[in-house]
Enzyme design. Structure first.
Site, PDB file in Angstrom:
ATOM      1  N   THR A  80      28.945  35.811  40.834  1.00 17.67           N
ATOM      2  CA  THR A  80      28.558  34.394  40.968  1.00 17.67           C
ATOM      3  C   THR A  80      28.190  33.597  42.340  1.00 17.67           C
ATOM      4  O   THR A  80      27.563  32.864  42.271  1.00 17.67           O
ATOM      5  CB  THR A  80      29.743  33.482  40.168  1.00 17.67           C
ATOM      6  OG1 THR A  80      30.880  33.829  40.653  1.00 17.67           O
ATOM      7  CG2 THR A  80      29.561  33.950  38.590  1.00 17.67           C
ATOM      8  N   HIS A  82      34.808  41.589  31.928  1.00 14.67           N
ATOM      9  CA  HIS A  82      34.248  41.256  32.887  1.00 14.67           C
ATOM     10  C   HIS A  82      34.002  42.321  33.812  1.00 14.67           C
ATOM     11  O   HIS A  82      33.962  42.117  34.978  1.00 14.67           O
ATOM     12  CB  HIS A  82      35.187  40.177  33.739  1.00 14.67           C
ATOM     13  CG  HIS A  82      35.324  39.092  32.999  1.00 14.67           C
ATOM     14  ND1 HIS A  82      34.384  37.790  33.451  1.00 14.67           N
ATOM     15  CD2 HIS A  82      35.892  38.585  31.967  1.00 14.67           C
ATOM     16  CE1 HIS A  82      34.679  36.550  32.724  1.00 14.67           C
ATOM     17  NE2 HIS A  82      35.576  37.111  32.031  1.00 14.67           N
ATOM     18  N   LYS A 139      33.752  37.253  49.738  1.00 12.47           N
ATOM     19  CA  LYS A 139      34.073  37.838  48.444  1.00 12.47           C
ATOM     20  C   LYS A 139      35.266  38.413  48.504  1.00 12.47           C
ATOM     21  O   LYS A 139      35.719  38.872  49.686  1.00 12.47           O
ATOM     22  CB  LYS A 139      33.033  38.434  47.504  1.00 12.47           C
ATOM     23  CG  LYS A 139      32.165  39.473  48.413  1.00 12.47           C
ATOM     24  CD  LYS A 139      31.239  40.225  47.462  1.00 12.47           C
ATOM     25  CE  LYS A 139      29.792  39.495  47.843  1.00 12.47           C
ATOM     26  NZ  LYS A 139      28.971  39.443  46.572  1.00 12.47           N
ATOM     27  N   ARG A 140      36.029  38.678  47.333  1.00 11.78           N
ATOM     28  CA  ARG A 140      37.296  39.840  47.492  1.00 11.78           C
ATOM     29  C   ARG A 140      36.817  40.856  48.301  1.00 11.78           C
ATOM     30  O   ARG A 140      35.635  41.582  48.032  1.00 11.78           O
ATOM     31  CB  ARG A 140      37.847  40.031  46.047  1.00 11.78           C
ATOM     32  CG  ARG A 140      38.505  38.661  45.627  1.00 11.78           C
ATOM     33  CD  ARG A 140      39.601  38.220  46.605  1.00 11.78           C
ATOM     34  NE  ARG A 140      40.872  39.134  46.412  1.00 11.78           N
ATOM     35  CZ  ARG A 140      41.904  38.987  45.938  1.00 11.78           C
ATOM     36  NH1 ARG A 140      42.040  38.149  45.298  1.00 11.78           N
ATOM     37  NH2 ARG A 140      42.752  40.088  45.873  1.00 11.78           N
ATOM     38  N   LYS A 190      25.328  30.794  43.937  1.00 10.58           N
ATOM     39  CA  LYS A 190      25.392  29.725  44.600  1.00 10.58           C
ATOM     40  C   LYS A 190      24.828  29.632  46.082  1.00 10.58           C
ATOM     41  O   LYS A 190      24.293  28.695  46.131  1.00 10.58           O
ATOM     42  CB  LYS A 190      27.268  29.782  44.931  1.00 10.58           C
ATOM     43  CG  LYS A 190      28.155  29.462  43.773  1.00 10.58           C
ATOM     44  CD  LYS A 190      29.520  29.864  44.079  1.00 10.58           C
ATOM     45  CE  LYS A 190      30.195  29.996  42.986  1.00 10.58           C
ATOM     46  NZ  LYS A 190      31.667  30.778  42.944  1.00 10.58           N
ATOM     47  N   LYS A 241      32.552  46.679  46.363  1.00 10.96           N
ATOM     48  CA  LYS A 241      31.536  45.347  47.005  1.00 10.96           C
ATOM     49  C   LYS A 241      30.847  45.855  48.273  1.00 10.96           C
ATOM     50  O   LYS A 241      29.888  45.279  48.870  1.00 10.96           O
ATOM     51  CB  LYS A 241      32.493  44.113  47.166  1.00 10.96           C
ATOM     52  CG  LYS A 241      32.927  43.715  45.619  1.00 10.96           C
ATOM     53  CD  LYS A 241      33.633  42.304  45.780  1.00 10.96           C
ATOM     54  CE  LYS A 241      34.527  41.957  44.564  1.00 10.96           C
ATOM     55  NZ  LYS A 241      33.539  41.175  43.650  1.00 10.96           N
TER      56      LYS A 241
HETATM   57  C1  Z2T Z   1      37.353  39.559  38.317  1.00  9.57           C
HETATM   58  O1  Z2T Z   1      37.293  38.235  39.219  1.00  9.57           O
HETATM   59  C2  Z2T Z   1      36.185  40.008  37.819  1.00  9.57           C
HETATM   60  C3  Z2T Z   1      36.350  40.793  37.001  1.00  9.57           C
HETATM   61  C4  Z2T Z   1      37.620  41.416  36.743  1.00  9.57           C
HETATM   62  O2  Z2T Z   1      37.747  42.180  35.617  1.00  9.57           O
HETATM   63  C5  Z2T Z   1      38.883  40.887  36.994  1.00  9.57           C
HETATM   64  C6  Z2T Z   1      38.788  39.762  37.944  1.00  9.57           C
HETATM   65 CL1  Z2T Z   1      39.880  39.032  38.646  1.00  9.57          CL
HETATM   66  C7  Z2T Z   1      39.100  42.343  34.889  1.00  9.57           C
HETATM   67  C8  Z2T Z   1      34.918  39.387  38.349  1.00  9.57           C
HETATM   68  C9  Z2T Z   1      33.663  40.414  38.388  1.00  9.57           C
HETATM   69  O3  Z2T Z   1      34.262  41.234  39.304  1.00  9.57           O
HETATM   70  C10 Z2T Z   1      32.473  39.550  38.789  1.00  9.57           C
HETATM   71  O4  Z2T Z   1      31.407  40.510  38.924  1.00  9.57           O
HETATM   72  C11 Z2T Z   1      31.973  38.543  37.751  1.00  9.57           C
HETATM   73  O5  Z2T Z   1      31.031  37.736  38.240  1.00  9.57           O
HETATM   74  C12 Z2T Z   1      33.468  37.711  37.737  1.00  9.57           C
HETATM   75  O6  Z2T Z   1      34.528  38.404  37.338  1.00  9.57           O
HETATM   76  C13 Z2T Z   1      33.045  36.557  36.442  1.00  9.57           C
HETATM   77  O7  Z2T Z   1      32.488  37.234  35.287  1.00  9.57           O
END
Ligand code: Z2T
Length: 833
Positions: A678, A374, A567-568, A682, A573
């Site tokens: 994601t 991810h 978002k976080r 949405k 970001k």
């Molecule tokens: C996370 O939310 C995502 C990736 C991570 O890599 C860890 C966390 Cl907690 C270890 C996110 C990505 O940042 C985002 O781009 C992606 O859409 C999402 O995972 C689902 O794949």
């Protein structure tokens, strides 16, 4: 399968079998019964909390019948199951979802009204199940919804954290974390006190000989913690299929306290043991895209993985099949590297406990697992010190060394005399201290590795995992672009839009096959349709404006352009770029004459998101946003032309109000850093346009909706490396508009300049790693184009409708079907009545 009830008594069981309620009358009867008996409340003393509890219990009873039936049939029909291992499941609320999935929300609404309640007030009583950080955890929740809705036999496995992601309060502009104790009343979980697994930690490994003189390894000593299963039903939409999410809770093995210690007068230490055990599942680590290498986190991982595998293996063994058939019955998906120890644990079970030889076991292991990556951010790639593993899991470390040895021998054969290749791909990093690279272990132990959007999957194959593509060939690597569930993110969050779409697309079929949205495109030219569409958007903005008024006391004009980034909070970001852009807009407005100002388009700039508690820079960004807000929102020259809002405690249930209310949303990560994203999906699905960089899924959204229906800007991922290099080794000049923003901050316009010094210095002095200055001009310019486009409302609404019509691809149903076909090799198994 042997039933436990003998033939003569079966008729009685069948006769009294629970029938779930159907109409409004049945629903009301169940609610009242639960209030009176389960909750032991007198009838006329039922508040909204009690009404929520009783309504949930009524729906829960309904789910259980389908859940039991599903689990029985899956077992009886002996189908291959998918196990989705994730440390995070960001589920949000369950009641609304349950009502919609079983098709009884209208019934419940009427029933509750008859009993004196508004359904919205009841739904909002529920605590979010917030067992996740951000995208990764929410993706797992969308996947569970799609797996059930598509009738796949599947279980999720996770941890039952006592505290989910913290609640965020904003005090004096700063984030303050408050614990999220969410379990005081949770009707959606079923403790299975009879389903327990003892999990071992620490101890020693001894070599000894088995009956045939073969050397075996015995892991003994150390401490034991008990895992207790809690099951959560996962209903599919418009299907009886109800899958299971099993969450493990930790407790002291052998009961509450150690009675030996207790009776010897060592009361304190027996309580301490209990607390140490319970600590394992106490709290979710609150970092998104960061790994901090804490021992307790590793303990969580092993505890959860070992309990889950024990459970999966136990279930497989009941079928009495040969071990070689394991991968034909079981597919395990690793949600990032967090569950990578499952690979080692299965190998250990097969060789040390079941007595298989190494190669036979390893073939089973690799055919069972798939690994989803991810992120490419180096700080998020998991590595564990060898010494930590040696201490906590000594046998697993030996097995990792053996996996690495055999792997490197294979590499050596393919690339003779390439010492550097061996050093680069080794699972053991020869650093000081030595580290285990979990992503490499996950690749070596899986049959497929996937990224989560096309660009991201290309990037992992050409950068961080390049050598592994050379070793295994390209077929081991694939892409599965993320998706979101249209049930929660359209039907539940935006009921009016969902209804309008249904009226034009021939009913609710788009909810189970989102490509049906394409039928909307023929109505783009229909004036009445556009008008209805715009009215719904406006109503959704009014709903958000009310939320803003009631939580922050700020009045915003729903006719203004709503510009949202939720978002976080993370430097990659680039919320900092957004707020710098807002300051630029403010300065531009201030410079204008009152006449000129009157011609400007009013805008509300909305932010929301949590910063990891230890992420100082992210907290500075939150502080700057709030400081700018308190100046801009109280400036009489500006009035409605610009408002800056920071929404507290962004979470799943708030996202359901926020996503339908955007005109434009921001997905502006430095190119190449956001794996997918994601929330972009949405927002577009809810009829908002997006401004974004060429990153993650934005690229595929552009491919689908067309370049005219999205606002793209900024440098491309292939240019990032050179730009960074130039910042450090060339002369680094800052964009002049951005420089003016910095000067205004330094003048003290938004409070003590020193408070924001680090944010400015990151760009000016420290190499601007996230390319804020490089992208600033095109960002501002693109926002100008947004304003311009918004002035033509007819065209704007047409763009929104066109974009929604072309979003069919981004359903998590499409995504799950791709996993099923290309990674899991499983098929749907609809439940028979
Ligand atoms: C996370 O939310 C995502 C990736 C991570 O890599 C860890 C966390 Cl907690 C270890 C996110 C990505 O940042 C985002 O781009 C992606 O859409 C999402 O995972 C689902 O794949």
């Amino acid at each position: 399968i042997k039933a436990s009830i003998p033939e003569p008594q079966r008729a009685a069981w069948e006769k009294y079998a629970v029938k779930s309620f159907e109409g409004q009358e049945g629903f009301e009867r169940e609610v009242v019964r639960h209030v009176e008996t389960t909750l032991a409340r007198s009838l006329f003393n039922c508040d909204e909390k009690a009404a929520y509890a009783a309504t949930s219990l009524a729906f829960r009873d309904r789910l259980i019948t389908d859940w039991n039936k599903t689990q029985q049939q899956h077992t009886y029909r002996d189908a291959k199951r998918v196990y989705y291992l994730s440390l995070e499941f960001l589920m949000g609320r369950a009641l609304d979802n349950a009502m919609l999935n079983v098709g009884l929300k209208d019934t419940a609404k009427a029933g509750l009204a008859d009993l004196g309640f508004r359904i919205e007030d009841i739904i909002t009583q529920e605590n979010d199940a917030a067992l996740g950080n951000g995208g990764l955890g929410r993706l797992a929740a969308c996947f569970l919804d799609s797996l059930a809705s598509l009738d796949y036999p599947a279980w999720g496995y996770g941890l039952r954290y006592r505290y989910g992601i913290f609640k965020q309060e904003i005090i004096d502009g700063y984030q303050v974390e408050v614990p999220d104790y969410w379990l005081d009343f949770n009707p959606w979980e079923f403790p299975r006190h009879d389903v327990t697994v003892d999990i071992q930690f620490y101890g020693n490994v001894q070599k000894s000989a088995d009956a045939n003189g073969k050397t075996i390894s015995v892991w003994d000593g150390g401490e034991v913690v008990q895992a207790v299963a809690y099951d959560v039903p996962i209903p599919g939409y418009a299907t009886p299929t109800t899958n299971n999410l099993r969450l493990w809770s930790s407790k002291a093995s052998g009961g509450e306290f150690d009675f030996q210690k207790f009776n010897n007068g060592d009361y304190e230490s027996s309580v301490a043991d209990q607390q140490r055990a319970e600590t394992i599942s106490a709290v979710l680590y609150p970092n998104d895209n960061l790994e901090r290498g804490k021992e307790l986190r590793l303990k969580q991982q092993y505890f959860w993985v070992a309990a889950s595998l024990y459970d999966i293996v136990r279930r497989f063994k009941k079928s009495k099949r040969a071990w070689s058939e394991f991968p034909e019955q079981v597919a395990i998906q690793l949600n990032d590297t967090h569950p990578t120890l499952a690979i080692v644990e299965l190998q250990r079970i097969l060789i040390d406990v079941e007595g298989l030889d190494w190669d036979q076991a390893w073939a089973i292991v690799t055919n069972t697992f798939g690994y989803t990556n991810h992120t490419v951010l180096p700080e998020a790639l998991e590595k564990w010190p060898v010494s930590l593993l040696q201490n906590l899991l000594p046998r697993h470390l030996q097995i990792i060394f053996d996996i690495n040895l055999f792997f490197l021998q294979q590499v050596e054969k393919k690339f003779p005399d390439d010492r550097d290749m061996l050093r680069r791909v080794s699972i053991v990093e020869e650093s000081q201290p030595k580290m285990i690279r979990m992503a490499y272990l996950a690749i070596v132990g899986s049959h497929k590795v996937n990224g989560v959007a096309e660009l991201h999957s290309d990037l992992i194959q050409t950068t961080i995992f390049k050598d592994f593509v050379a070793i295994y060939g390209p077929d081991k690597f694939t892409n599965v672009t993320n998706g979101v569930t249209p049930r929660r993110w359209l039907h539940q969050a935006n009921p009016r839009l969902s209804e309008l779409i249904a009226s034009k697309c021939g009913g609710n079929e788009f909810l189970t096959d989102l490509t049906n949205l394409s039928k909307l495109e023929q109505f783009v030219g229909d004036k009445d349709f556009r008008k209805e569409w715009a009215e719904i958007k406006y109503a959704n903005k009014v709903r958000l404006a009310k939320h803003i008024k009631s939580t922050l006391g700020v009045t915003v004009n729903p006719a203004a352009l709503f510009d949202i980034q939720v978002k976080r909070i993370h430097e990659y970001k680039r919320q900092q770029m957004n707020i710098f852009g807002v300051i630029h807009r403010y300065l531009t407005l201030k410079k204008m004459s009152p006449e000129e100002r009157k011609k400007q388009l009013p805008r509300v700039s909305i932010f929301g998101g949590k910063a990891a508690p230890g992420y100082w820079m992210a907290k500075q960004i939150i502080h700057l946003i709030n400081s700018v807000g308190s100046v801009v929102n109280n400036d009489a020259d500006i009035g409605d032309l610009l408002k800056v809002i920071f929404l507290e405690d962004y979470n799943v249930s708030k996202a359901e109000i926020i996503c339908p209310a955007s005109d434009i949303s921001e997905h502006i990560s430095t190119a190449g850093t956001e794996a997918s994203g994601t929330s972009n999906m949405k927002f577009v699905l809810n009829g908002g346009l997006i401004i974004g960089t060429c990153d993650g899924a934005n690229i595929e959204i552009t491919r689908e909706v067309g370049e005219n229906n999205i606002f793209l800007f900024g440098n491309l991922s292939e240019d990032v490396e050179d730009l960074r290099h130039a910042h450090t080794y060339g002369s680094h000049t800052i964009d002049s508009d951005l420089d003016a923003v910095f000067k205004e901050i330094e003048k003290g316009t938004f409070g003590t300049p020193h408070d924001f010094g680090a944010l400015v210095a990151a760009v000016r002095q420290h190499g601007d790693y996230y390319l804020v200055s490089d992208d600033f001009h095109s960002y501002i310019e693109t926002h100008r184009l947004v304003d311009e486009a918004y002035r033509n409302q007819d065209e704007w609404v047409s763009k929104c409708i066109t974009a929604v019509a072309r979003m069919g691809f981004f359903s998590s149903d499409r995504c799950i079907n791709e996993y099923a076909e290309s990674i899991w090799n499983v098929e749907p198994l609809p439940i028979k009545e």
